[in-house]
Design an enzyme around this catalytic site. Structure first.
Site, PDB file in Angstrom:
ATOM      1  N   ASN A  85       0.903   0.338   6.101  1.00 37.73           N
ATOM      2  CA  ASN A  85       1.410  -0.491   4.997  1.00 37.73           C
ATOM      3  C   ASN A  85       2.179  -1.636   5.625  1.00 37.73           C
ATOM      4  O   ASN A  85       3.055  -1.402   6.462  1.00 37.73           O
ATOM      5  CB  ASN A  85       2.337   0.368   4.117  1.00 37.73           C
ATOM      6  N   GLY A  86       1.851  -2.869   5.237  1.00 39.26           N
ATOM      7  CA  GLY A  86       2.570  -4.026   5.803  1.00 39.26           C
ATOM      8  C   GLY A  86       1.598  -5.027   6.364  1.00 39.26           C
ATOM      9  O   GLY A  86       0.412  -5.031   6.019  1.00 39.26           O
ATOM     10  N   GLU A 138       9.148 -14.379 -20.079  1.00 40.51           N
ATOM     11  CA  GLU A 138       8.909 -12.953 -19.809  1.00 40.51           C
ATOM     12  C   GLU A 138       7.709 -12.451 -20.637  1.00 40.51           C
ATOM     13  O   GLU A 138       6.881 -11.684 -20.137  1.00 40.51           O
ATOM     14  CB  GLU A 138      10.183 -12.148 -20.124  1.00 40.51           C
ATOM     15  N   LYS A 149       4.163 -10.838 -19.248  1.00 34.16           N
ATOM     16  CA  LYS A 149       3.588  -9.560 -19.687  1.00 34.16           C
ATOM     17  C   LYS A 149       2.146  -9.760 -20.154  1.00 34.16           C
ATOM     18  O   LYS A 149       1.265  -8.978 -19.840  1.00 34.16           O
ATOM     19  CB  LYS A 149       4.387  -8.936 -20.850  1.00 34.16           C
ATOM     20  N   HIS A 184       7.091 -33.062 -26.114  1.00 41.70           N
ATOM     21  CA  HIS A 184       6.980 -33.823 -24.858  1.00 41.70           C
ATOM     22  C   HIS A 184       5.706 -33.464 -24.105  1.00 41.70           C
ATOM     23  O   HIS A 184       5.605 -33.747 -22.910  1.00 41.70           O
ATOM     24  CB  HIS A 184       8.218 -33.572 -23.984  1.00 41.70           C
ATOM     25  N   LYS A 214       3.021  -2.834  -7.703  1.00 39.62           N
ATOM     26  CA  LYS A 214       4.330  -2.678  -8.335  1.00 39.62           C
ATOM     27  C   LYS A 214       5.444  -3.383  -7.576  1.00 39.62           C
ATOM     28  O   LYS A 214       6.269  -4.058  -8.161  1.00 39.62           O
ATOM     29  CB  LYS A 214       4.640  -1.182  -8.479  1.00 39.62           C
ATOM     30  N   CYS A 273       0.852  -1.183   0.000  1.00 35.56           N
ATOM     31  CA  CYS A 273       0.000   0.000   0.000  1.00 35.56           C
ATOM     32  C   CYS A 273       0.891   1.236   0.000  1.00 35.56           C
ATOM     33  O   CYS A 273       2.110   1.135   0.174  1.00 35.56           O
ATOM     34  CB  CYS A 273      -0.841   0.042   1.265  1.00 35.56           C
ATOM     35  N   TRP A 315      -3.693  -2.096  -1.257  1.00 34.78           N
ATOM     36  CA  TRP A 315      -3.607  -3.350  -2.012  1.00 34.78           C
ATOM     37  C   TRP A 315      -3.974  -4.428  -1.010  1.00 34.78           C
ATOM     38  O   TRP A 315      -3.217  -4.727  -0.083  1.00 34.78           O
ATOM     39  CB  TRP A 315      -2.186  -3.554  -2.551  1.00 34.78           C
ATOM     40  N   GLU A 339      -0.223 -10.389 -17.172  1.00 32.16           N
ATOM     41  CA  GLU A 339      -0.451  -9.175 -16.376  1.00 32.16           C
ATOM     42  C   GLU A 339      -1.331  -8.161 -17.089  1.00 32.16           C
ATOM     43  O   GLU A 339      -2.228  -7.585 -16.499  1.00 32.16           O
ATOM     44  CB  GLU A 339       0.888  -8.469 -16.120  1.00 32.16           C
ATOM     45  N   ARG A 355       1.601   1.594  -6.124  1.00 32.02           N
ATOM     46  CA  ARG A 355       1.903   0.700  -5.009  1.00 32.02           C
ATOM     47  C   ARG A 355       0.693  -0.124  -4.571  1.00 32.02           C
ATOM     48  O   ARG A 355       0.812  -1.049  -3.781  1.00 32.02           O
ATOM     49  CB  ARG A 355       2.400   1.519  -3.806  1.00 32.02           C
TER      50      ARG A 355
END
Ligand code: F6R
Length: 586
Positions: A100-101, A463, A467, A486, A581, A2, A74, A470, A27
């Site tokens: 935050n936490g 990667e 992307k 396989h 993020k 957050c 968040w 997300e 955040r």
């Protein structure tokens, strides 16, 4: 994760807090709230949604008073609801907090407080801080004693700001970031300098296990033993102020387009750090490379270029996995930790494990004031400027450039890379987006995409899948080319798209064969290559570059493709759902 913010000064606090929250929204962005103090009364507004949405619904920025706190959330404990949004008032309404936490012992503390008659309106762990503060303040009638008592009772990791009804602010930091912004006539408390950079570039990075009391234009900092401690003011780089979208529709698009420049700036002015890193690598017993998400994909590429170009063996380790296998790390080795934010909890945990084994830490990191930068023996800065879009783009290519520079150094500069020329070729790809935009439209109704690559192109396949997941919420999976037969071949039919990473390197002809096998099953093929082929239904042309640079050449157009596909799917490319993020919780 957050963001928290506090303001104490001569201006009306709420508009300043809302602006700061907007800039820190990367955040966490599922809910937002502001509380201010005016005439010894706390007023509070909050709701679910992004800052601008909630602000236009409830006008957060019209709250009165020159002291205030704010938060973007968040969700970790409890759903995304108005009640769970911060700030949380204490039962008496005389104290409000933002946090935050994670408070690990919140259930135990909550039931203790409930037995004493306190009630709770939210499902969050954070609300216990407000009521614990109230209880301790009623007992001590002293803000300093209250904070000391409270931090001795809560376990976990946190940064919180508490506002008392007389307008005093107090903020504590334990393993989550907290920065004081020192203005002419005002003070800020914030998770990130972006929260106050418009007003001041003088920052105090609070030490772990400290708290600050802010009252009547003065502040004092103490450790958790209650001892007064000194501080240093850091001039924050004004470049943090560049965190605006400018003419771009989204931060993500802006950051993709910055890459021709950030490729050139990566690791700039860090010759000594690169030299030291090469030295550590030459003499290390073992070399481990760690990271999470995109940064882990960089670690996978690092392993390949170290072995291919300088015959050095290195072991990539997913940061989140190391804690389950700490014996992997042998004594007196080195750990190269790669991270954009330098605050990913999993990466910091990996560092802790490596330090226990007496390893040296090399940090490749964007935020030079981060925990990773402070923990590392050698720090190499990505130097790519603030990355606000939640999906990593320019930080990934900057990480790769630094890894190439390390390999170059290890080869005693026998491997030469012309980054100027390369940056120009990346510009050319970005200057002609129309073909990529059109292909993006084709992905609108697709539910599965596979990305296939061999050798060094395989980490780019993973990667690319990351992307796509997300930004577009399409199910995407990277496949190592040789593994197709396989198992994954069973998935291929006319409903799927497959992106084939096929530069003209040693993997070229095997990968072309895989593409033909896939096409024969009816799947649509998007070829990413410098060589055209009739097997591709769509061709994304990449420049002919030296082999070591193909990974960057491939990922840049795929970032762009993903961005345009996200627009087609009406998702928000800057703020994907459920993500944040930097993930400072395990
Ligand atoms: C992917 C992404 C994440 C991060 C990961 C590590 O686009 O952004 O997967 O790469 O959370 O973050 P840092 O590099 O800050 O440690």
């Amino acid at each position: 994760m957050c963001s928290i913010i506090g303001y104490y000064g001569n201006e009306i606090a709420a508009p300043i807090l809302v602006k700061g929250l907007k800039r820190m929204e990367y955040r966490g962005y599922d809910s937002v709230g502001v509380a201010t103090e005016s005439e010894n009364q706390i007023e509070l507004k909050k709701g679910t949604g992004k800052v601008s949405e909630v602000n236009s619904k409830v006008q957060l920025d019209t709250l009165p008073g020159k002291v205030g706190i704010g938060h973007t959330r968040w969700a970790t404990h409890g759903k995304v609801t108005d009640a769970n949004a911060h700030p949380h008032p204490s039962n008496s309404g005389k104290i409000a907090i933002v946090h935050n936490g994670i408070i690990e012992n919140f259930e135990e503390l909550k039931s203790q407080l409930e037995n004493e008659g306190y009630s709770f309106k939210s499902e969050t762990d954070s609300e216990i801080i407000a009521n614990l503060l109230q209880k301790n303040y009623e007992q001590t009638n002293d803000v300093k004693e209250t904070i000391l008592k409270t931090v001795s009772q809560i376990k976990g990791h946190y940064a919180f700001v508490a506002m008392f009804e007389d307008g005093q602010l107090a903020a504590a930091r334990f393993h989550e970031p907290l920065i004081i912004g020192v203005g002419q006539d005002d003070f800020f408390l914030s998770s990130d300098v972006l929260g106050f950079i418009e007003y001041t570039d003088d920052a105090i990075y609070m030490e772990n296990g400290t708290f600050v009391l802010l009252d009547k234009n003065k502040f004092q900092i103490f450790n958790f033993e209650g001892e007064h401690i000194g501080y240093g003011i850091t001039k924050v780089s004004k470049e943090f102020g560049d965190a605006y979208k400018g003419d771009y529709a989204h931060f993500t698009l802006k950051e993709i387009y910055e890459q021709p420049e950030t490729i050139l700036k990566a690791g700039e002015k860090t010759f000594d750090a690169i030299e030291n890193t090469a030295d550590y690598i030459r003499h290390a017993k073992n070399i481990y490379i760690t990271g999470s998400g995109t940064s882990y994909n960089s670690a996978l590429i690092a392993k390949q270029i170290l072995s291919k170009y300088v015959k050095i063996k290195a072991e990539p380790i997913m940061s989140s996995e190391l804690q389950f296998n700490p014996e992997t790390i042998e004594e007196n080795s080195i750990l190269i930790a790669i991270s954009q934010s330098g605050e990913s909890a999993d990466v910091l945990e990996a560092i802790k494990i490596a330090k226990k084994a007496n390893c040296k830490i090399i940090g490749i990191v964007n935020l030079l004031t981060s925990s990773l930068a402070r923990e590392a023996d050698v720090v190499i800065g990505l130097n790519c400027g603030p990355e606000i879009g939640v999906a990593a783009t320019k930080s990934f290519t900057a990480q790769l450039v630094i890894l190439y520079k390390i390999v170059q150094r290890l080869s005693n500069n026998e491997i030469t890379i012309n980054f100027d020329e390369f940056s120009e070729s990346v510009s050319k790809t970005l200057d002609n987006p129309s073909n990529i935009k059109e292909i993006g439209k084709e992905l609108k109704d697709i539910s599965d995409i596979y990305i296939l690559g061999r050798g060094i192109n395989y980490p780019i396949a993973t990667e690319s899948a990351l992307k796509l997941k997300e930004l577009t919420y399409i199910h995407a999976e990277g496949i190592p080319g040789g593994e197709l037969k396989h198992g994954p071949l069973a998935l291929m039919d006319s409903n799927v798209f497959v992106i084939i990473l096929n530069p003209n390197d040693s993997t070229y002809s095997d990968t072309l064969t895989s593409a033909r096998e896939i096409k024969a099953r009816g799947a649509k093929i998007i070829g990413v290559s410098d060589v055209k082929s009739d097997v591709y239904d769509y061709w994304i042309e990449i420049p002919k570059v030296s082999e070591v640079l193909y990974p960057i050449s491939e990922i840049v157009p795929i970032q762009l493709l993903t961005y345009y596909a996200a627009l087609e799917k009406n998702t928000d490319p800057d703020y994907p759902r459920n993500l944040a993020k930097s993930v400072t919780v395990k």
